[in-house]
Design a protein around this motif. Structure first.
Motif, PDB file in Angstrom:
ATOM      1  N   UNK A  19     -29.736 -24.762 -23.366  1.00 58.16           N
ATOM      2  CA  UNK A  19     -29.697 -23.273 -23.560  1.00 58.16           C
ATOM      3  C   UNK A  19     -30.461 -23.165 -24.916  1.00 58.16           C
ATOM      4  N   UNK A  20     -31.529 -22.074 -24.645  1.00 58.31           N
ATOM      5  CA  UNK A  20     -32.360 -21.804 -26.053  1.00 58.31           C
ATOM      6  C   UNK A  20     -31.776 -20.541 -26.707  1.00 58.31           C
ATOM      7  N   UNK A  21     -30.510 -20.099 -26.183  1.00 59.50           N
ATOM      8  CA  UNK A  21     -29.945 -18.651 -27.000  1.00 59.50           C
ATOM      9  C   UNK A  21     -28.560 -18.960 -26.797  1.00 59.50           C
ATOM     10  N   UNK A  22     -27.861 -18.096 -27.688  1.00 59.08           N
ATOM     11  CA  UNK A  22     -26.641 -18.038 -27.807  1.00 59.08           C
ATOM     12  C   UNK A  22     -26.103 -16.598 -27.562  1.00 59.08           C
ATOM     13  N   UNK A  23     -25.287 -16.057 -26.825  1.00 59.07           N
ATOM     14  CA  UNK A  23     -24.603 -14.891 -26.342  1.00 59.07           C
ATOM     15  C   UNK A  23     -23.221 -14.622 -26.445  1.00 59.07           C
ATOM     16  N   UNK A  24     -22.979 -13.721 -27.641  1.00 55.52           N
ATOM     17  CA  UNK A  24     -21.120 -13.471 -27.510  1.00 55.52           C
ATOM     18  C   UNK A  24     -21.382 -11.851 -27.845  1.00 55.52           C
ATOM     19  N   UNK A  25     -20.618 -11.284 -26.962  1.00 54.95           N
ATOM     20  CA  UNK A  25     -20.498  -9.639 -26.851  1.00 54.95           C
ATOM     21  C   UNK A  25     -22.015  -9.152 -26.937  1.00 54.95           C
ATOM     22  N   UNK A  49     -35.918 -19.665 -32.856  1.00 57.84           N
ATOM     23  CA  UNK A  49     -37.077 -18.758 -33.234  1.00 57.84           C
ATOM     24  C   UNK A  49     -36.775 -17.780 -34.479  1.00 57.84           C
ATOM     25  N   UNK A  50     -35.412 -18.122 -34.870  1.00 56.18           N
ATOM     26  CA  UNK A  50     -34.773 -17.392 -36.053  1.00 56.18           C
ATOM     27  C   UNK A  50     -34.734 -15.842 -35.867  1.00 56.18           C
ATOM     28  N   UNK A  51     -34.082 -15.753 -34.613  1.00 55.54           N
ATOM     29  CA  UNK A  51     -34.001 -14.209 -34.424  1.00 55.54           C
ATOM     30  C   UNK A  51     -32.605 -13.883 -33.813  1.00 55.54           C
ATOM     31  N   UNK A  52     -32.226 -12.724 -34.169  1.00 60.43           N
ATOM     32  CA  UNK A  52     -30.949 -12.171 -33.722  1.00 60.43           C
ATOM     33  C   UNK A  52     -31.084 -10.808 -33.216  1.00 60.43           C
ATOM     34  N   UNK A  53     -30.428 -10.398 -31.822  1.00 63.14           N
ATOM     35  CA  UNK A  53     -30.327  -9.096 -31.705  1.00 63.14           C
ATOM     36  C   UNK A  53     -29.278  -8.591 -31.256  1.00 63.14           C
ATOM     37  N   UNK A  54     -28.911  -7.267 -31.546  1.00 64.61           N
ATOM     38  CA  UNK A  54     -27.585  -6.636 -31.205  1.00 64.61           C
ATOM     39  C   UNK A  54     -28.024  -5.521 -30.338  1.00 64.61           C
ATOM     40  N   UNK A  55     -27.700  -5.565 -29.248  1.00 61.71           N
ATOM     41  CA  UNK A  55     -27.910  -4.518 -28.173  1.00 61.71           C
ATOM     42  C   UNK A  55     -29.536  -4.184 -28.199  1.00 61.71           C
ATOM     43  N   UNK A  56     -30.042  -5.167 -28.185  1.00 64.81           N
ATOM     44  CA  UNK A  56     -31.890  -5.102 -28.144  1.00 64.81           C
ATOM     45  C   UNK A  56     -32.402  -4.851 -29.476  1.00 64.81           C
ATOM     46  N   UNK A  57     -31.521  -4.662 -30.500  1.00 69.87           N
ATOM     47  CA  UNK A  57     -32.204  -4.292 -31.855  1.00 69.87           C
ATOM     48  C   UNK A  57     -32.256  -5.576 -32.603  1.00 69.87           C
ATOM     49  N   UNK A  58     -33.367  -5.822 -33.302  1.00 73.17           N
ATOM     50  CA  UNK A  58     -33.516  -6.984 -34.223  1.00 73.17           C
ATOM     51  C   UNK A  58     -32.236  -6.593 -35.470  1.00 73.17           C
ATOM     52  N   UNK A  59     -31.869  -7.999 -35.977  1.00 75.06           N
ATOM     53  CA  UNK A  59     -30.785  -7.884 -37.000  1.00 75.06           C
ATOM     54  C   UNK A  59     -31.473  -8.598 -38.069  1.00 75.06           C
ATOM     55  N   UNK A  60     -31.930  -8.189 -39.300  1.00 76.67           N
ATOM     56  CA  UNK A  60     -32.289  -8.803 -40.122  1.00 76.67           C
ATOM     57  C   UNK A  60     -31.422  -9.718 -41.270  1.00 76.67           C
ATOM     58  N   UNK A  61     -31.436 -11.066 -41.154  1.00 76.84           N
ATOM     59  CA  UNK A  61     -30.464 -11.749 -41.753  1.00 76.84           C
ATOM     60  C   UNK A  61     -31.021 -12.587 -42.824  1.00 76.84           C
ATOM     61  N   UNK A  89     -19.712  -3.313 -35.964  1.00 76.67           N
ATOM     62  CA  UNK A  89     -19.733  -1.785 -35.729  1.00 76.67           C
ATOM     63  C   UNK A  89     -19.015  -1.234 -37.078  1.00 76.67           C
ATOM     64  N   UNK A  90     -18.068  -1.972 -37.408  1.00 71.42           N
ATOM     65  CA  UNK A  90     -17.107  -1.457 -38.757  1.00 71.42           C
ATOM     66  C   UNK A  90     -16.962  -2.663 -39.253  1.00 71.42           C
ATOM     67  N   UNK A  91     -17.402  -2.949 -40.530  1.00 70.71           N
ATOM     68  CA  UNK A  91     -17.298  -4.091 -41.470  1.00 70.71           C
ATOM     69  C   UNK A  91     -15.610  -4.100 -41.858  1.00 70.71           C
TER      70      UNK A  91
END
Length: 236
Positions: A134-140, A148-160, A213-215
């Protein structure tokens, strides 16, 4: 029997280490300069390399860089007479797995060696159990692309940050498993002495602020009091 390469130019240290490591049922080879260390490491298979920083011909930093460049992945525990933080950081960043500051007791070094051994065995087990194709991980709603050093949440990039990204990947690969702070320090920071346990909590807090959504009421990263953290499907 596991084989270890000890590299140090002080006979008193190599004699002491050889004696104590052989008592622990390791087979031990000893060399006294960086050039010989590279030759041995590239010609033989070792379970560990115990490597002094200050060596004749080629220093420990350059030995480590050379071996890693040549794809020699043998775990390296670096010995240094210097107690300067920068030396420890540089050693870890160029590929050493741990360090011990001189003077040290053989029991301390062997304990650190065993800790690295356990961590690597744990990582190997996790990799075997995971879907290596697998080339990606998916939880929720989160999808992470480790290569690729890339994270998406609901299709939007998250900068980490780099550490936040490594922490998230580590969590996602171990979904629903309780993970202690010591394990996180050893696996993400590669060092259980230089960093404080508070470092883990701070990074988890920052990661929550970016993926939850709520830290204050996290759904993904749950605190398990007295144990550590568990990453799960949100609000599962």
């Amino acid at each position: 029997m596991k084989r270890i390469l000890v590299v140090d130019d002080e006979p008193s240290i190599t004699t002491l280490l050889k004696y104590n490591l052989e008592k622990e049922n390791f087979e031990v080879d000893v060399v006294h300069d960086g050039e010989a260390a590279i030759d041995c490491a590239m010609s033989n298979q070792y379970s560990f390399i115990i490597l002094d920083l200050m060596l004749p011909k080629i220093n420990g930093f350059d030995v480590t860089k050379t071996l890693r460049k040549e794809k020699i992945s043998t775990p390296i525990i670096m010995l240094t007479a210097k107690d300067e933080t920068i030396d420890k950081i540089v050693g870890l960043e160029i590929g050493a797995d741990d360090y011990v500051t001189k003077p040290f007791s053989p029991r301390e070094l062997i304990a650190r060696l065993r800790a690295v051994e356990r961590r690597l065995d744990h990582q190997t087990t996790d990799e075997t159990e995971s879907d290596v194709g697998s080339n990606h991980l998916n939880v929720g709603d989160i999808i992470a692309y480790p290569n690729d050093y890339k994270v998406l949440k609901r299709g939007m990039d998250i900068s980490l940050t780099k550490k936040e990204f490594e922490l998230l990947i580590y969590f996602m690969e171990r979904q629903n498993r309780i993970i202690g702070r010591d394990e996180l320090m050893l696996s993400i920071w590669k060092d259980d002495m230089y960093h404080l346990s508070r470092t883990v909590d701070i990074h988890v807090s920052h990661l929550r602020e970016k993926i939850e959504d709520d830290a204050k009421n996290p759904g993904y990263i749950k605190t398990v009091r007295g144990f550590g953290y568990k990453f799960q499907e949100p609000y599962a």
